[in-house]
Design a protein around this motif. Structure first.
Motif, PDB file in Angstrom:
ATOM      1  N   VAL A 170      -7.476  39.571  -7.889  1.00 32.65           N
ATOM      2  CA  VAL A 170      -7.341  40.863  -8.563  1.00 32.65           C
ATOM      3  C   VAL A 170      -7.025  41.976  -7.575  1.00 32.65           C
ATOM      4  O   VAL A 170      -6.121  42.789  -7.795  1.00 32.65           O
ATOM      5  CB  VAL A 170      -8.623  41.197  -9.356  1.00 32.65           C
ATOM      6  CG1 VAL A 170      -8.536  42.611  -9.952  1.00 32.65           C
ATOM      7  CG2 VAL A 170      -8.846  40.164 -10.461  1.00 32.65           C
ATOM      8  N   PHE A 171      -7.740  42.007  -6.446  1.00 36.21           N
ATOM      9  CA  PHE A 171      -7.607  43.118  -5.513  1.00 36.21           C
ATOM     10  C   PHE A 171      -6.677  42.819  -4.331  1.00 36.21           C
ATOM     11  O   PHE A 171      -6.384  43.714  -3.540  1.00 36.21           O
ATOM     12  CB  PHE A 171      -8.981  43.546  -5.004  1.00 36.21           C
ATOM     13  CG  PHE A 171      -9.875  44.091  -6.091  1.00 36.21           C
ATOM     14  CD1 PHE A 171      -9.572  45.289  -6.712  1.00 36.21           C
ATOM     15  CD2 PHE A 171     -10.993  43.394  -6.513  1.00 36.21           C
ATOM     16  CE1 PHE A 171     -10.378  45.800  -7.711  1.00 36.21           C
ATOM     17  CE2 PHE A 171     -11.811  43.884  -7.514  1.00 36.21           C
ATOM     18  CZ  PHE A 171     -11.503  45.091  -8.126  1.00 36.21           C
ATOM     19  N   GLY A 172      -6.218  41.580  -4.194  1.00 39.55           N
ATOM     20  CA  GLY A 172      -5.229  41.257  -3.170  1.00 39.55           C
ATOM     21  C   GLY A 172      -5.727  41.337  -1.746  1.00 39.55           C
ATOM     22  O   GLY A 172      -4.962  41.652  -0.830  1.00 39.55           O
ATOM     23  N   ALA A 173      -7.011  41.039  -1.531  1.00 41.81           N
ATOM     24  CA  ALA A 173      -7.582  41.077  -0.187  1.00 41.81           C
ATOM     25  C   ALA A 173      -7.443  39.716   0.491  1.00 41.81           C
ATOM     26  O   ALA A 173      -7.202  38.690  -0.155  1.00 41.81           O
ATOM     27  CB  ALA A 173      -9.058  41.469  -0.258  1.00 41.81           C
ATOM     28  N   HIS A 174      -7.591  39.719   1.812  1.00 46.69           N
ATOM     29  CA  HIS A 174      -7.684  38.478   2.586  1.00 46.69           C
ATOM     30  C   HIS A 174      -9.161  38.131   2.639  1.00 46.69           C
ATOM     31  O   HIS A 174      -9.969  38.886   3.193  1.00 46.69           O
ATOM     32  CB  HIS A 174      -7.120  38.679   3.990  1.00 46.69           C
ATOM     33  CG  HIS A 174      -7.166  37.441   4.835  1.00 46.69           C
ATOM     34  ND1 HIS A 174      -8.330  37.002   5.443  1.00 46.69           N
ATOM     35  CD2 HIS A 174      -6.210  36.539   5.171  1.00 46.69           C
ATOM     36  CE1 HIS A 174      -8.086  35.894   6.121  1.00 46.69           C
ATOM     37  NE2 HIS A 174      -6.804  35.598   5.970  1.00 46.69           N
ATOM     38  N   VAL A 175      -9.542  36.990   2.059  1.00 48.18           N
ATOM     39  CA  VAL A 175     -10.950  36.691   1.811  1.00 48.18           C
ATOM     40  C   VAL A 175     -11.462  35.588   2.725  1.00 48.18           C
ATOM     41  O   VAL A 175     -10.860  34.517   2.830  1.00 48.18           O
ATOM     42  CB  VAL A 175     -11.172  36.273   0.339  1.00 48.18           C
ATOM     43  CG1 VAL A 175     -12.646  35.952   0.092  1.00 48.18           C
ATOM     44  CG2 VAL A 175     -10.703  37.387  -0.593  1.00 48.18           C
ATOM     45  N   SER A 176     -12.598  35.879   3.370  1.00 49.22           N
ATOM     46  CA  SER A 176     -13.356  34.867   4.111  1.00 49.22           C
ATOM     47  C   SER A 176     -14.676  34.664   3.375  1.00 49.22           C
ATOM     48  O   SER A 176     -15.361  35.639   3.052  1.00 49.22           O
ATOM     49  CB  SER A 176     -13.634  35.322   5.547  1.00 49.22           C
ATOM     50  OG  SER A 176     -12.439  35.593   6.239  1.00 49.22           O
ATOM     51  N   GLY A 177     -15.032  33.414   3.085  1.00 51.99           N
ATOM     52  CA  GLY A 177     -16.270  33.115   2.399  1.00 51.99           C
ATOM     53  C   GLY A 177     -17.250  32.415   3.312  1.00 51.99           C
ATOM     54  O   GLY A 177     -16.859  31.550   4.099  1.00 51.99           O
ATOM     55  N   VAL A 178     -18.520  32.769   3.223  1.00 51.99           N
ATOM     56  CA  VAL A 178     -19.579  32.148   4.017  1.00 51.99           C
ATOM     57  C   VAL A 178     -20.453  31.313   3.099  1.00 51.99           C
ATOM     58  O   VAL A 178     -20.928  31.803   2.056  1.00 51.99           O
ATOM     59  CB  VAL A 178     -20.430  33.209   4.735  1.00 51.99           C
ATOM     60  CG1 VAL A 178     -21.558  32.542   5.527  1.00 51.99           C
ATOM     61  CG2 VAL A 178     -19.573  34.063   5.645  1.00 51.99           C
ATOM     62  N   CYS A 179     -20.671  30.049   3.468  1.00 45.97           N
ATOM     63  CA  CYS A 179     -21.488  29.152   2.658  1.00 45.97           C
ATOM     64  C   CYS A 179     -21.970  27.997   3.529  1.00 45.97           C
ATOM     65  O   CYS A 179     -21.651  27.927   4.713  1.00 45.97           O
ATOM     66  CB  CYS A 179     -20.705  28.628   1.450  1.00 45.97           C
ATOM     67  SG  CYS A 179     -19.255  27.652   1.911  1.00 45.97           S
ATOM     68  N   SER A 180     -22.722  27.056   2.940  1.00 50.60           N
ATOM     69  CA  SER A 180     -23.187  25.885   3.668  1.00 50.60           C
ATOM     70  C   SER A 180     -22.147  24.769   3.586  1.00 50.60           C
ATOM     71  O   SER A 180     -21.181  24.838   2.815  1.00 50.60           O
ATOM     72  CB  SER A 180     -24.520  25.404   3.105  1.00 50.60           C
ATOM     73  OG  SER A 180     -24.387  25.063   1.736  1.00 50.60           O
ATOM     74  N   THR A 181     -22.375  23.710   4.337  1.00 51.10           N
ATOM     75  CA  THR A 181     -21.387  22.635   4.489  1.00 51.10           C
ATOM     76  C   THR A 181     -20.944  22.036   3.161  1.00 51.10           C
ATOM     77  O   THR A 181     -19.746  21.848   2.917  1.00 51.10           O
ATOM     78  CB  THR A 181     -21.973  21.521   5.378  1.00 51.10           C
ATOM     79  OG1 THR A 181     -22.435  22.093   6.603  1.00 51.10           O
ATOM     80  CG2 THR A 181     -20.931  20.454   5.664  1.00 51.10           C
ATOM     81  N   GLY A 182     -21.899  21.753   2.298  1.00 49.22           N
ATOM     82  CA  GLY A 182     -21.571  21.075   1.054  1.00 49.22           C
ATOM     83  C   GLY A 182     -20.814  21.918   0.045  1.00 49.22           C
ATOM     84  O   GLY A 182     -20.370  21.397  -0.987  1.00 49.22           O
ATOM     85  N   LYS A 183     -20.658  23.201   0.324  1.00 46.38           N
ATOM     86  CA  LYS A 183     -20.004  24.098  -0.625  1.00 46.38           C
ATOM     87  C   LYS A 183     -18.652  24.620  -0.126  1.00 46.38           C
ATOM     88  O   LYS A 183     -18.009  25.424  -0.799  1.00 46.38           O
ATOM     89  CB  LYS A 183     -20.936  25.276  -0.938  1.00 46.38           C
ATOM     90  CG  LYS A 183     -22.276  24.830  -1.519  1.00 46.38           C
ATOM     91  CD  LYS A 183     -23.241  25.994  -1.675  1.00 46.38           C
ATOM     92  CE  LYS A 183     -24.591  25.519  -2.217  1.00 46.38           C
ATOM     93  NZ  LYS A 183     -25.561  26.631  -2.343  1.00 46.38           N
ATOM     94  N   VAL A 184     -18.221  24.149   1.032  1.00 44.33           N
ATOM     95  CA  VAL A 184     -16.982  24.652   1.646  1.00 44.33           C
ATOM     96  C   VAL A 184     -15.778  24.440   0.746  1.00 44.33           C
ATOM     97  O   VAL A 184     -14.970  25.353   0.525  1.00 44.33           O
ATOM     98  CB  VAL A 184     -16.759  23.994   3.021  1.00 44.33           C
ATOM     99  CG1 VAL A 184     -15.342  24.252   3.524  1.00 44.33           C
ATOM    100  CG2 VAL A 184     -17.777  24.503   4.030  1.00 44.33           C
ATOM    101  N   GLU A 185     -15.627  23.233   0.213  1.00 45.94           N
ATOM    102  CA  GLU A 185     -14.450  22.936  -0.614  1.00 45.94           C
ATOM    103  C   GLU A 185     -14.452  23.746  -1.900  1.00 45.94           C
ATOM    104  O   GLU A 185     -13.390  24.163  -2.384  1.00 45.94           O
ATOM    105  CB  GLU A 185     -14.368  21.436  -0.902  1.00 45.94           C
ATOM    106  CG  GLU A 185     -14.041  20.593   0.323  1.00 45.94           C
ATOM    107  CD  GLU A 185     -12.779  21.074   1.037  1.00 45.94           C
ATOM    108  OE1 GLU A 185     -11.777  21.381   0.342  1.00 45.94           O
ATOM    109  OE2 GLU A 185     -12.794  21.168   2.272  1.00 45.94           O
ATOM    110  N   LEU A 186     -15.626  23.982  -2.471  1.00 44.81           N
ATOM    111  CA  LEU A 186     -15.706  24.813  -3.671  1.00 44.81           C
ATOM    112  C   LEU A 186     -15.180  26.216  -3.378  1.00 44.81           C
ATOM    113  O   LEU A 186     -14.337  26.742  -4.118  1.00 44.81           O
ATOM    114  CB  LEU A 186     -17.151  24.901  -4.166  1.00 44.81           C
ATOM    115  CG  LEU A 186     -17.434  25.973  -5.229  1.00 44.81           C
ATOM    116  CD1 LEU A 186     -16.644  25.704  -6.505  1.00 44.81           C
ATOM    117  CD2 LEU A 186     -18.923  26.081  -5.514  1.00 44.81           C
TER     118      LEU A 186
END
Length: 325
Positions: A170-186
């Protein structure tokens, strides 16, 4: 009708699954036959009455003001008040109410919207509270702009999964997500340009900086988060979980707000509000596919305490929803 009733604050066993009367329908109200009810982390706080600041905020000082818990709802219109013009019996709707952990719930028409045809009731019930929070955190508190570098901490959670999609699509940002190992692909599948596994990498090691950081989880010190911001960057604290009885995680947000006027960074918090125009906006994003709810698991209505416990343990990937037969 069957509903979960709470007459006192305490552990989850204060919730009683029992028979109560259907709520009365006011002139501007819609009575919804509940098909699904979203469960979010805030429910645990409302049941336990902690942090105590919550009681002072109007939820009931000595006992809960609302006996039936649950806010997010999706279902069919069962009856309408005489002043209701937007809905009629049989319409499939979603939105917010007071008391969705029940077979029927009543709410003003302004707090509902027609359910998008491409969503089922479970998906629709997962949207309102977390969707409001993600949207308002990015747009209002964060003032996100196209092309900005945005870091979302807790990217696989209820708010985080919506925030990743909104920031990217929606906002057209470059997104970095932080999560644990098992959730990376999600998180990557939701549109994140980069996914940081916090068990293996330290995003605040000084090698990378972001224009906007949305902290939806954890209790990292504000000073550490600021080290990952650009010189004029913005930090938005969405939520925090601690065992502190009076303020819970709110004290971290308050400290950030107090520090804000004295530093170059914008330090903000967010307390989401239920806005009809934002529900309509989320509906459009759901209809055109820019926003898709992530469902971790569903529970039967009678299993609400188990659903609340599961979320409070911090294991959920996306949203948890209760279904009503």
């Amino acid at each position: 009708m069957k509903a979960f009733v709470q007459d006192a604050y305490g552990p989850l066993d204060v919730l009683r699954f029992t028979d109560v009367e259907q709520p009365a329908v006011g002139d501007d109200d819609v009575l919804v036959r509940v098909h699904s009810a979203g469960v979010d982390p805030g429910v645990w706080h409302l049941v336990t009455g902690r942090p105590y600041l919550l009681r002072l905020a109007g939820y009931g000082l000595r006992a809960p003001k609302d006996r039936v818990r649950g806010m997010d709802v999706a279902g069919s219109v069962h009856a309408v008040g005489r002043d209701v013009t937007r809905f009629r019996p049989g319409d499939e709707v979603f939105g917010t109410c007071r008391g969705s952990f029940a077979e029927y719930a009543c709410t003003p028409q302004s707090r509902l919207a027609l359910k998008p045809a491409n969503l089922d009731s479970v998906q629709a019930a997962a949207v309102p509270t977390s969707g409001f929070t993600a949207l308002q955190a990015l747009r209002d508190s964060g003032r996100v702009r196209p092309g900005q570098r945005v870091l979302i901490i807790g990217a696989a959670g209820g708010v985080g999964t919506f925030a990743v999609q909104l920031a990217a699509e929606v906002f057209g940002a470059h997104v970095s997500g932080v999560c644990s190992t098992g959730k990376v692909e999600l998180v990557r599948s939701l549109g994140a340009d980069e996914v940081i596994d916090y068990t293996r990498e330290d995003f605040a090691d000084g090698t990378r900086r972001w224009d906007l950081i949305l902290d939806t989880a954890g209790n990292r010190p504000v000073g550490l988060l600021r080290r990952a911001l650009t010189p004029k960057g913005t930090l938005v604290i969405v939520g925090s979980e601690t065992k502190e009885r009076w303020f819970g995680g709110v004290d971290r947000m308050l400290r950030a707000l107090a520090l804000g006027p004295f530093v170059g960074h914008r330090l903000r918090g967010v307390v989401s509000t239920e806005r009809a125009e934002d529900l309509a906006l989320l509906r459009e994003y759901l209809k055109d596919g820019r926003l898709t709810p992530v469902i971790d698991r569903t529970y039967a209505l009678a299993e609400i305490p188990e659903a609340i416990r599961y979320i409070h343990e911090g294991r959920a990937r996306g949203k948890v929803v209760a279904t009503v037969a």
